[in-house]
Design an enzyme around this catalytic site. Structure first.
Site, PDB file in Angstrom:
ATOM      1  CE1 TYR A  69      -3.395  -2.668   0.232  1.00 58.14           C
ATOM      2  CE2 TYR A  69      -3.876  -1.983   2.478  1.00 58.14           C
ATOM      3  CZ  TYR A  69      -4.152  -2.770   1.371  1.00 58.14           C
ATOM      4  OH  TYR A  69      -5.196  -3.660   1.426  1.00 58.14           O
ATOM      5  CG  PHE A 217     -13.047  -3.013  -3.053  1.00 57.94           C
ATOM      6  CD1 PHE A 217     -12.209  -2.018  -2.560  1.00 57.94           C
ATOM      7  CD2 PHE A 217     -12.568  -3.827  -4.055  1.00 57.94           C
ATOM      8  CE1 PHE A 217     -10.923  -1.851  -3.056  1.00 57.94           C
ATOM      9  CE2 PHE A 217     -11.294  -3.667  -4.562  1.00 57.94           C
ATOM     10  CZ  PHE A 217     -10.457  -2.684  -4.064  1.00 57.94           C
ATOM     11  N   GLY A 221     -17.686  -0.535  -3.596  1.00 61.52           N
ATOM     12  CA  GLY A 221     -18.468  -1.311  -4.551  1.00 61.52           C
ATOM     13  C   GLY A 221     -17.711  -1.552  -5.834  1.00 61.52           C
TER      14      GLY A 221
END
Length: 301
Positions: A69, A217, A221
């Site tokens: 990340y 998510f 989405g």
């Protein structure tokens, strides 16, 4: 809903192995920029550090991160270390290994089993810790995870890892891993927008076996790593209006309603969104609202 005074404790608790955590945690992916990885504008470092410290003030005791990340200027692990070390008692930091990004940010070949120790040690170095609380093996399309998971089990036996977990797997992979070592958590893509009978079944299997299920998510989405599109259908908006809540809070509340073993790790670099996400743990959907949203999930709208 009034978000300012609601803490993560409102969502209730679960255990990752022997580690109790509030069911609303924090995902570090979006600390580094306006979108995940190298896809957006790098974040303001001071603001990201402030978000992390505010998360702890709001009772967040479960942070999900990874050495991969990072954006062109920011590293999630470095931000976590700078903001929170020395780490408060009870804080659980979970990380992931398997994927690899080079220094330019481009994705490289997934780690071989013999390379996983290097990835674990890199997370240890970046976070400034002598062991990792929870390490997910992120499956990278391989059919069998036995060799990779076995390598992590050896690192657990060596004391570098406390608990093992899996990401992006099916029920067969879970069974394969459990034949090697205990699994405390499964992290898969899951949310209102993802109609996936196999993942629905895996969520139920985890509940039956006392394993945490941690969707990613859940808010974004179909936007995925790019973030939520901001477009919500009438059904979600109607539930949000009924509770004086935001659509994102409804999505998180629905996620948590799927079982007491389901955790949420919404990520943000915005302090206002952070408080809103944490407050979603206090939103209680009615049975009728849950049924309507369950049907929407099954349709995949």
């Amino acid at each position: 809903m009034t978000s300012a005074k609601i803490t993560a404790a409102a969502a209730g608790t679960w255990k990752l192995g022997d580690l109790p955590v509030n069911r609303i945690g924090f995902g570090a992916m979006r600390l580094t920029g306006s979108a995940a990885f190298h896809l957006g504008t790098p974040s303001d470092r001071t603001r990201s550090i402030a978000v992390l410290r505010r998360a702890i003030e709001l009772g967040v005791d479960h942070i999900d991160t990874a050495a991969f990340y990072f954006s062109s200027l920011r590293s999630a692990n470095e931000l976590i270390n700078s903001a929170l070390a020395p780490y408060p008692d009870g804080l659980v930091i979970a990380t992931k290994v398997g994927p690899h990004r080079d220094y330019s940010g481009e994705w490289g070949t997934a780690a071989r089993p013999d390379q996983l120790r290097g990835q674990v040690e890199e997370n240890l170095r970046q976070l400034g810790r002598d062991h990792l609380d929870v390490v997910y093996l992120r499956r990278m399309r391989q059919d069998s995870i036995a060799e990779h998971f076995g390598a992590l089990a050896e690192l657990r036996d060596a004391g570098l890892i406390r608990h093992l977990a899996l990401s992006d797997v099916g029920s067969g992979h879970l069974a394969e891993a459990q034949a090697i070592a205990p699994v405390v958590s499964v992290q898969n893509k899951y949310g209102l927008d993802f109609p996936d009978p196999e993942t629905d079944a895996l969520l139920r299997i985890c509940g039956e076996q006392g394993i945490a299920f941690v969707p990613f998510f859940a808010i974004a989405g179909k936007g995925g790593a790019q973030g939520a599109s901001g477009a919500d259908d009438d059904e979600v908006l109607a539930v949000a209006r009924a509770h004086g809540a935001s659509p994102a809070q409804v999505r998180l509340a629905w996620t948590l309603r799927q079982g007491p073993h389901v955790l949420a790790i919404p990520g943000t670099g915005n302090p206002d969104h952070l408080a809103e996400n944490v407050a979603a743990g206090a939103l209680r959907l009615t049975d009728e609202e849950t049924t309507r949203l369950d049907a929407r999930h099954a349709r995949g709208e």
